[in-house]
Design a protein around this motif. Structure first.
Motif, PDB file in Angstrom:
ATOM      1  N   PRO A   1       0.822  -1.210   0.000  1.00 26.25           N
ATOM      2  CA  PRO A   1       0.000   0.000   0.000  1.00 26.25           C
ATOM      3  C   PRO A   1       0.858   1.263   0.000  1.00 26.25           C
ATOM      4  CG  PRO A   1      -0.602  -1.494   1.804  1.00 26.25           C
ATOM      5  CD  PRO A   1       0.624  -2.048   1.194  1.00 26.25           C
ATOM      6  N   SER A   2       0.332   2.299  -0.593  1.00 23.27           N
ATOM      7  CA  SER A   2       1.048   3.578  -0.681  1.00 23.27           C
ATOM      8  C   SER A   2       1.168   4.204   0.707  1.00 23.27           C
ATOM      9  CB  SER A   2       0.263   4.490  -1.614  1.00 23.27           C
ATOM     10  OG  SER A   2       0.545   5.817  -1.321  1.00 23.27           O
ATOM     11  N   SER A   3       2.315   4.857   0.950  1.00 27.88           N
ATOM     12  CA  SER A   3       2.498   5.465   2.268  1.00 27.88           C
ATOM     13  C   SER A   3       2.303   6.978   2.211  1.00 27.88           C
ATOM     14  CB  SER A   3       3.892   5.132   2.804  1.00 27.88           C
ATOM     15  OG  SER A   3       4.856   5.771   2.006  1.00 27.88           O
ATOM     16  N   GLY A   4       1.828   7.492   1.100  1.00 26.65           N
ATOM     17  CA  GLY A   4       1.586   8.936   1.024  1.00 26.65           C
ATOM     18  C   GLY A   4       1.587   9.435  -0.408  1.00 26.65           C
ATOM     19  N   GLU A   5       1.418  10.752  -0.557  1.00 28.74           N
ATOM     20  CA  GLU A   5       1.323  11.409  -1.865  1.00 28.74           C
ATOM     21  C   GLU A   5       2.497  11.094  -2.799  1.00 28.74           C
ATOM     22  OE1 GLU A   5      -0.484  13.302  -4.160  1.00 28.74           O
ATOM     23  OE2 GLU A   5      -1.923  12.327  -2.814  1.00 28.74           O
ATOM     24  N   ASP A   6       3.721  11.059  -2.209  1.00 28.56           N
ATOM     25  CA  ASP A   6       4.914  10.862  -3.031  1.00 28.56           C
ATOM     26  C   ASP A   6       5.172   9.396  -3.334  1.00 28.56           C
ATOM     27  OD1 ASP A   6       5.286  13.508  -2.785  1.00 28.56           O
ATOM     28  OD2 ASP A   6       6.858  13.369  -1.234  1.00 28.56           O
ATOM     29  N   ASP A   7       4.293   8.539  -2.896  1.00 26.98           N
ATOM     30  CA  ASP A   7       4.562   7.101  -2.967  1.00 26.98           C
ATOM     31  C   ASP A   7       3.448   6.372  -3.746  1.00 26.98           C
ATOM     32  OD1 ASP A   7       5.943   4.658  -2.158  1.00 26.98           O
ATOM     33  OD2 ASP A   7       4.295   4.346  -0.745  1.00 26.98           O
ATOM     34  N   GLN A   8       2.964   7.025  -4.787  1.00 26.85           N
ATOM     35  CA  GLN A   8       1.832   6.449  -5.524  1.00 26.85           C
ATOM     36  C   GLN A   8       2.308   5.761  -6.798  1.00 26.85           C
ATOM     37  OE1 GLN A   8      -1.471   7.225  -4.722  1.00 26.85           O
ATOM     38  NE2 GLN A   8      -1.127   8.795  -3.164  1.00 26.85           N
ATOM     39  N   VAL A   9       1.915   4.503  -6.971  1.00 29.44           N
ATOM     40  CA  VAL A   9       2.134   3.845  -8.259  1.00 29.44           C
ATOM     41  C   VAL A   9       0.897   4.143  -9.105  1.00 29.44           C
ATOM     42  CG1 VAL A   9       2.639   1.694  -9.447  1.00 29.44           C
ATOM     43  CG2 VAL A   9       3.454   2.016  -7.108  1.00 29.44           C
ATOM     44  N   LYS A  10       1.104   4.925 -10.159  1.00 30.88           N
ATOM     45  CA  LYS A  10      -0.045   5.376 -10.980  1.00 30.88           C
ATOM     46  C   LYS A  10      -0.232   4.414 -12.153  1.00 30.88           C
ATOM     47  CE  LYS A  10       0.679   9.977  -9.263  1.00 30.88           C
ATOM     48  NZ  LYS A  10       1.673  11.025  -9.257  1.00 30.88           N
ATOM     49  N   TRP A  11      -0.764   3.230 -11.848  1.00 30.11           N
ATOM     50  CA  TRP A  11      -0.835   2.142 -12.840  1.00 30.11           C
ATOM     51  C   TRP A  11      -1.493   2.563 -14.133  1.00 30.11           C
ATOM     52  CZ3 TRP A  11       2.333  -1.611 -12.068  1.00 30.11           C
ATOM     53  CH2 TRP A  11       2.625  -2.044 -10.771  1.00 30.11           C
ATOM     54  N   GLY A  12      -2.493   3.398 -14.041  1.00 24.91           N
ATOM     55  CA  GLY A  12      -3.233   3.807 -15.246  1.00 24.91           C
ATOM     56  C   GLY A  12      -2.384   4.589 -16.228  1.00 24.91           C
ATOM     57  N   LYS A  13      -1.231   5.079 -15.771  1.00 21.53           N
ATOM     58  CA  LYS A  13      -0.352   5.871 -16.652  1.00 21.53           C
ATOM     59  C   LYS A  13       0.809   5.023 -17.165  1.00 21.53           C
ATOM     60  CE  LYS A  13      -2.210   9.967 -15.588  1.00 21.53           C
ATOM     61  NZ  LYS A  13      -3.123  10.565 -16.534  1.00 21.53           N
TER      62      LYS A  13
ATOM     63  N   PRO B   1      -2.768  -0.754 -16.226  1.00 21.98           N
ATOM     64  CA  PRO B   1      -1.730  -0.333 -17.178  1.00 21.98           C
ATOM     65  C   PRO B   1      -2.037  -0.841 -18.586  1.00 21.98           C
ATOM     66  CG  PRO B   1      -0.949  -2.146 -15.807  1.00 21.98           C
ATOM     67  CD  PRO B   1      -2.298  -1.765 -15.279  1.00 21.98           C
ATOM     68  N   LEU B   2      -1.429  -0.205 -19.572  1.00 21.58           N
ATOM     69  CA  LEU B   2      -1.520  -0.687 -20.945  1.00 21.58           C
ATOM     70  C   LEU B   2      -0.333  -1.629 -21.153  1.00 21.58           C
ATOM     71  CD1 LEU B   2      -2.705  -0.549 -23.789  1.00 21.58           C
ATOM     72  CD2 LEU B   2      -1.368   1.530 -24.181  1.00 21.58           C
TER      73      LEU B   2
END
Ligand SMILES: O=C(O)[C@H](O)[C@@H](O)[C@H](O)[C@H](O)COP(=O)(O)O
Length: 261
Positions: free
Chosen positions: A58-70, A108-109
């Motif tokens: 799980p993400s630990s905050g704003e700077d730690d996001q895996v943006k799979w959709g991108k 993700p694509l």
């Protein structure tokens, strides 16, 4: 050449994984800032499992996001087998990582090989190259595709992708994707990104763990010997980072850096 490749060593996969996560996210964020997508190539072997350990927490905050959709995911190398075959790198990534992504996030694509061309490895490689041409065509220069990140393994003989030591394929200068029909590591038939494409990536990360890698790590980092992994190190320099465990680099004379971004 710029500075040397970064060598980051950890006590084990459990401590390596969070650092790899931070590194991948920083490459992702840089890619998104540059062009709104994250184009990443991955290999097979043990990498998908380690990657899953790094990225599925799980993400630990704003700077730690895996943006799979991108994410746009490509294969750095692939075996010439159906997509559901036990040897398929796609099947491996799917089982280890893609199938475990939360269903409620944008997916993700993913660009697997086209299984219609399994009879002809050259055609399969050409078709995959066309996938890259289409994906990277919006760039000003498409002389070579520029991945935001390639996540690679290192074989016990110093190979990476399906680029094997002393193989003619190491001299390939113009193709982006090439077939290999005599792979020293089974299966024999594969396709692979070529060395110029690997070296042109914005960042390259190797993941190598276990005492079984010790001998080859010594050779790569102390002598080079024209080994494929050493060739990548030499050209990419500080754009290249190795995530290894202490067992893999015990006795290797090369400066290990504390991990920081
Ligand atoms: O398709 C493949 O065979 C892989 O892409 C290959 O290049 C792999 O990354 C290395 O052999 C390292 O494998 P390990 O991480 O399992 O040692």
């Amino acid at each position: 050449m710029g500075k040397q490749a970064n060598l980051y060593s950890f006590s084990g996969v459990d401590t390596l994984a969070p650092a790899l996560r931070a590194y991948v996210i920083s490459c992702q964020d840089a890619g998104l800032a540059r062009h709104g997508v994250f184009k990443v190539g991955v290999s097979g072997g043990s990498l998908p499992k380690t990657l899953a350990q790094a990225l599925l927490t799980p993400s630990s905050g704003e700077d730690d996001q895996v943006k799979w959709g991108k994410w746009e995911i490509f294969f750095a190398d692939e075996r010439v087998v159906p997509l559901d075959h036990a040897d398929s790198n796609y099947a491996l990534l799917k089982a280890e990582l893609l199938d475990k992504l939360p269903a409620d996030v944008e997916q993700p694509l993913v660009h697997p090989i086209n299984p219609d061309f399994l009879d002809d490895a050259q055609e399969l490689a050409d078709q995959y190259e066309q996938v890259l041409v289409r994906s990277f065509a919006s760039r000003d220069s498409v002389k070579l595709p520029i991945f935001d990140l390639l996540l690679l393994g290192c074989g016990p003989d110093g190979h990476t992708c399906s680029l094997f030591p002393s193989h003619d394929l190491l001299r390939e200068e113009s193709a982006w994707v090439a077939p290999i029909e005599d792979s020293p590591k089974p299966p024999l038939r594969r396709i692979t990104l070529t060395l110029p494409v690997v070296n042109h990536s914005v960042r390259v990360a190797f993941v190598a763990t276990g005492a079984g890698k010790q001998g080859i790590m010594k050779e790569i980092f102390e002598e080079g010997n024209g080994l494929p992994c050493a060739l990548v190190n030499e050209v990419t320099g500080e754009r290249c980072s190795w995530f290894v465990d202490n067992a893999a680099v015990e006795g290797v004379s090369y400066p290990k850096r504390p991990f920081c971004l």
